[in-house]
Scaffold this motif. Structure first.
Motif, PDB file in Angstrom:
ATOM      1  N   VAL A 207       0.859  -1.182   0.000  1.00 39.53           N
ATOM      2  CA  VAL A 207       0.000   0.000   0.000  1.00 39.53           C
ATOM      3  C   VAL A 207       0.895   1.232   0.000  1.00 39.53           C
ATOM      4  O   VAL A 207       1.725   1.403   0.902  1.00 39.53           O
ATOM      5  N   LEU A 208       0.742   2.055  -1.021  1.00 37.25           N
ATOM      6  CA  LEU A 208       1.544   3.273  -1.117  1.00 37.25           C
ATOM      7  C   LEU A 208       0.783   4.452  -0.537  1.00 37.25           C
ATOM      8  O   LEU A 208      -0.446   4.556  -0.692  1.00 37.25           O
ATOM      9  N   ARG A 209       1.526   5.318   0.132  1.00 37.37           N
ATOM     10  CA  ARG A 209       0.951   6.566   0.607  1.00 37.37           C
ATOM     11  C   ARG A 209       2.002   7.653   0.458  1.00 37.37           C
ATOM     12  O   ARG A 209       3.116   7.496   0.944  1.00 37.37           O
ATOM     13  N   LEU A 210       1.626   8.709  -0.219  1.00 35.39           N
ATOM     14  CA  LEU A 210       2.533   9.850  -0.420  1.00 35.39           C
ATOM     15  C   LEU A 210       3.912   9.404  -0.916  1.00 35.39           C
ATOM     16  O   LEU A 210       4.945   9.857  -0.431  1.00 35.39           O
ATOM     17  N   GLY A 211       3.899   8.495  -1.887  1.00 33.52           N
ATOM     18  CA  GLY A 211       5.150   8.107  -2.538  1.00 33.52           C
ATOM     19  C   GLY A 211       5.996   7.111  -1.775  1.00 33.52           C
ATOM     20  O   GLY A 211       7.120   6.820  -2.183  1.00 33.52           O
ATOM     21  N   GLN A 212       5.458   6.585  -0.658  1.00 31.49           N
ATOM     22  CA  GLN A 212       6.227   5.594   0.103  1.00 31.49           C
ATOM     23  C   GLN A 212       5.359   4.375   0.401  1.00 31.49           C
ATOM     24  O   GLN A 212       4.131   4.475   0.382  1.00 31.49           O
ATOM     25  N   ILE A 213       6.003   3.241   0.691  1.00 32.31           N
ATOM     26  CA  ILE A 213       5.237   2.056   1.074  1.00 32.31           C
ATOM     27  C   ILE A 213       4.801   2.232   2.530  1.00 32.31           C
ATOM     28  O   ILE A 213       5.641   2.346   3.429  1.00 32.31           O
ATOM     29  N   ALA A 214       3.471   2.257   2.734  1.00 31.16           N
ATOM     30  CA  ALA A 214       2.963   2.410   4.100  1.00 31.16           C
ATOM     31  C   ALA A 214       2.844   1.046   4.770  1.00 31.16           C
ATOM     32  O   ALA A 214       3.146   0.906   5.961  1.00 31.16           O
ATOM     33  N   VAL A 215       2.388   0.044   4.052  1.00 35.29           N
ATOM     34  CA  VAL A 215       2.201  -1.304   4.581  1.00 35.29           C
ATOM     35  C   VAL A 215       2.438  -2.302   3.469  1.00 35.29           C
ATOM     36  O   VAL A 215       2.168  -2.002   2.307  1.00 35.29           O
ATOM     37  N   SER A 216       2.909  -3.485   3.824  1.00 37.45           N
ATOM     38  CA  SER A 216       2.962  -4.561   2.839  1.00 37.45           C
ATOM     39  C   SER A 216       2.720  -5.870   3.551  1.00 37.45           C
ATOM     40  O   SER A 216       2.868  -5.970   4.767  1.00 37.45           O
ATOM     41  N   GLY A 217       2.295  -6.868   2.794  1.00 42.02           N
ATOM     42  CA  GLY A 217       2.052  -8.171   3.389  1.00 42.02           C
ATOM     43  C   GLY A 217       1.300  -9.054   2.433  1.00 42.02           C
ATOM     44  O   GLY A 217       1.096  -8.686   1.270  1.00 42.02           O
ATOM     45  N   SER A 218       0.870 -10.213   2.937  1.00 44.87           N
ATOM     46  CA  SER A 218       0.081 -11.087   2.074  1.00 44.87           C
ATOM     47  C   SER A 218      -1.253 -10.398   1.812  1.00 44.87           C
ATOM     48  O   SER A 218      -1.718  -9.572   2.621  1.00 44.87           O
ATOM     49  N   ALA A 219      -1.866 -10.721   0.689  1.00 41.70           N
ATOM     50  CA  ALA A 219      -3.143 -10.092   0.351  1.00 41.70           C
ATOM     51  C   ALA A 219      -4.175 -10.363   1.442  1.00 41.70           C
ATOM     52  O   ALA A 219      -4.967  -9.482   1.793  1.00 41.70           O
ATOM     53  N   GLN A 220      -4.128 -11.565   2.006  1.00 44.76           N
ATOM     54  CA  GLN A 220      -5.079 -11.898   3.084  1.00 44.76           C
ATOM     55  C   GLN A 220      -4.887 -10.998   4.298  1.00 44.76           C
ATOM     56  O   GLN A 220      -5.849 -10.484   4.857  1.00 44.76           O
ATOM     57  N   GLU A 221      -3.615 -10.836   4.697  1.00 43.17           N
ATOM     58  CA  GLU A 221      -3.326  -9.973   5.866  1.00 43.17           C
ATOM     59  C   GLU A 221      -3.807  -8.552   5.617  1.00 43.17           C
ATOM     60  O   GLU A 221      -4.438  -7.935   6.469  1.00 43.17           O
ATOM     61  N   ILE A 222      -3.488  -8.036   4.425  1.00 50.21           N
ATOM     62  CA  ILE A 222      -3.837  -6.641   4.137  1.00 50.21           C
ATOM     63  C   ILE A 222      -5.364  -6.492   4.078  1.00 50.21           C
ATOM     64  O   ILE A 222      -5.917  -5.532   4.602  1.00 50.21           O
ATOM     65  N   ALA A 223      -6.030  -7.480   3.471  1.00 48.54           N
ATOM     66  CA  ALA A 223      -7.489  -7.405   3.357  1.00 48.54           C
ATOM     67  C   ALA A 223      -8.136  -7.440   4.736  1.00 48.54           C
ATOM     68  O   ALA A 223      -9.172  -6.823   4.963  1.00 48.54           O
ATOM     69  N   ALA A 224      -7.519  -8.177   5.665  1.00 47.49           N
ATOM     70  CA  ALA A 224      -8.104  -8.332   6.998  1.00 47.49           C
ATOM     71  C   ALA A 224      -7.793  -7.149   7.908  1.00 47.49           C
ATOM     72  O   ALA A 224      -8.421  -6.983   8.948  1.00 47.49           O
ATOM     73  N   SER A 225      -6.829  -6.289   7.507  1.00 49.19           N
ATOM     74  CA  SER A 225      -6.420  -5.231   8.422  1.00 49.19           C
ATOM     75  C   SER A 225      -7.507  -4.161   8.483  1.00 49.19           C
ATOM     76  O   SER A 225      -8.020  -3.717   7.466  1.00 49.19           O
ATOM     77  N   SER A 226      -7.868  -3.803   9.686  1.00 51.49           N
ATOM     78  CA  SER A 226      -9.021  -2.923   9.884  1.00 51.49           C
ATOM     79  C   SER A 226      -8.742  -1.509   9.393  1.00 51.49           C
ATOM     80  O   SER A 226      -9.665  -0.751   9.150  1.00 51.49           O
ATOM     81  N   ASP A 227      -7.461  -1.166   9.234  1.00 54.49           N
ATOM     82  CA  ASP A 227      -7.166   0.211   8.819  1.00 54.49           C
ATOM     83  C   ASP A 227      -6.944   0.317   7.309  1.00 54.49           C
ATOM     84  O   ASP A 227      -6.419   1.302   6.825  1.00 54.49           O
ATOM     85  N   LEU A 228      -7.376  -0.697   6.570  1.00 52.61           N
ATOM     86  CA  LEU A 228      -7.183  -0.663   5.116  1.00 52.61           C
ATOM     87  C   LEU A 228      -7.796   0.597   4.509  1.00 52.61           C
ATOM     88  O   LEU A 228      -7.168   1.273   3.702  1.00 52.61           O
ATOM     89  N   ASP A 229      -9.034   0.907   4.931  1.00 51.73           N
ATOM     90  CA  ASP A 229      -9.687   2.070   4.332  1.00 51.73           C
ATOM     91  C   ASP A 229      -8.915   3.346   4.640  1.00 51.73           C
ATOM     92  O   ASP A 229      -8.736   4.190   3.781  1.00 51.73           O
ATOM     93  N   ALA A 230      -8.431   3.450   5.887  1.00 51.41           N
ATOM     94  CA  ALA A 230      -7.670   4.644   6.272  1.00 51.41           C
ATOM     95  C   ALA A 230      -6.399   4.747   5.431  1.00 51.41           C
ATOM     96  O   ALA A 230      -6.065   5.818   4.912  1.00 51.41           O
ATOM     97  N   LEU A 231      -5.734   3.614   5.258  1.00 49.14           N
ATOM     98  CA  LEU A 231      -4.491   3.634   4.477  1.00 49.14           C
ATOM     99  C   LEU A 231      -4.782   3.957   3.032  1.00 49.14           C
ATOM    100  O   LEU A 231      -4.119   4.763   2.388  1.00 49.14           O
ATOM    101  N   TYR A 232      -5.829   3.287   2.546  1.00 48.10           N
ATOM    102  CA  TYR A 232      -6.162   3.414   1.135  1.00 48.10           C
ATOM    103  C   TYR A 232      -6.584   4.850   0.817  1.00 48.10           C
ATOM    104  O   TYR A 232      -6.244   5.409  -0.204  1.00 48.10           O
ATOM    105  N   LEU A 233      -7.311   5.437   1.760  1.00 50.14           N
ATOM    106  CA  LEU A 233      -7.789   6.801   1.527  1.00 50.14           C
ATOM    107  C   LEU A 233      -6.761   7.839   1.926  1.00 50.14           C
ATOM    108  O   LEU A 233      -6.967   9.030   1.757  1.00 50.14           O
ATOM    109  N   GLY A 234      -5.649   7.372   2.469  1.00 48.73           N
ATOM    110  CA  GLY A 234      -4.582   8.295   2.839  1.00 48.73           C
ATOM    111  C   GLY A 234      -4.862   8.976   4.178  1.00 48.73           C
ATOM    112  O   GLY A 234      -4.248   9.974   4.523  1.00 48.73           O
ATOM    113  N   GLY A 235      -5.819   8.422   4.937  1.00 46.52           N
ATOM    114  CA  GLY A 235      -6.208   9.055   6.218  1.00 46.52           C
ATOM    115  C   GLY A 235      -5.285   8.677   7.353  1.00 46.52           C
ATOM    116  O   GLY A 235      -4.363   7.901   7.195  1.00 46.52           O
TER     117      GLY A 235
END
Ligand code: ATP
Length: 235
Positions: A207-235
């Motif tokens: 997951v990129l945010r402001l030109g940097q990798i904010a989070v990485s992992g298996s697709a399952q881990e990332i999908a399960a992470s509760s802050d996906l929307d915040a990361l995805y929306l840049g919040g």
């Protein structure tokens, strides 16, 4: 197979990609996610050779390909489907496909077989074989640019926002197609804004945010992470 290390991209004063590192193993489907402007397209276009890295390293099968030309990347087995979905509008579906095999034009039998394979894979394109590509629907054009990229017989496919601007039913078809390519063991780097869909087909995600990798992992881990929307929306 593909290893990107500490990649930086600058457009004049805009520092769009700030030290991004990621890898894609043989046969893996990796997705780069992030909000508008996070640097996803810049990263993938750099791997494609379409834009220059200001620093960093891109290695394909152990060979340094940083700032190689787009043509040499295609010759090395890397095909790109850009976000702009640029078919040659006045050429037919068939002619667009043939152009995808431009670098293989001496391999006539192979190209003929692959053309048949593309029409098996994309029956809608077969039905429209003589139609000017500019008159295809958005979803059909997306299928055509993917098929055209596959005509170069790539080992790695770079897909930039394949679902952009398409109706939900068509988006489902595009993701089914991507899942099919993965099942054939094609190595895929997928840039998407549609995080949920991308995570359903991907093995791993960054997951990129402001030109940097904010989070990485298996697709399952990332999908399960509760802050996906915040990361995805840049919040
Ligand atoms: P999107 O999902 O909107 O395509 P993205 O994550 O792919 O976003 P990029 O297109 O890589 O992001 O853009 C990253 C940053 O670089 C943005 O701030 C964008 O405005 C800037 N940028 C991209 N291309 C150029 C350019 N040709 N000239 C100047 N700035 C650019």
């Amino acid at each position: 197979m593909l290893e990107v290390t500490d990649l930086h991209v600058r457009y004049g004063a805009v520092h769009a990609v700030r030290g991004v590192s990621f890898s894609v193993a043989d046969g893996e489907l990796v997705t780069l996610l992030g909000a508008n402007g996070a640097g996803k397209s810049s990263s993938i276009l750099c791997v494609a050779g379409a834009i220059k890295a200001s620093s960093g390293r891109i290695v394909l099968d152990g060979k340094d390909v940083t700032n190689a030309t787009p043509e040499s990347m295609v010759r090395s087995g890397v095909a790109t489907v850009p976000e702009t979905r640029d078919v040659f509008p006045d050429l037919t579906v068939d002619q667009n496909l043939t152009l995808g095999a431009y670098l293989r034009r001496r391999d006539r039998d192979g190209v003929r077989r692959d053309r048949e394979r593309m029409f098996d894979m994309f029956p809608r394109l077969k039905e429209r074989i003589e139609q000017p590509a500019g008159t295809l629907s958005g979803g059909e054009q997306q299928m055509l640019v993917v098929a055209r990229a596959l005509m170069s017989r790539p080992r790695v496919l770079l897909l930039d926002e394949p679902s952009l601007g398409l109706a939900p039913a068509i988006v489902d078809q595009i993701f089914e197609m991507i899942a099919g390519l993965k099942a054939e063991k094609l190595t895929i780097l997928l840039v998407e804004q549609n995080a949920r869909k991308a995570l359903q087909v991907a093995d791993r995600a960054y997951v990129l945010r402001l030109g940097q990798i904010a989070v990485s992992g298996s697709a399952q881990e990332i999908a399960a992470s509760s802050d996906l929307d915040a990361l995805y929306l840049g919040g």
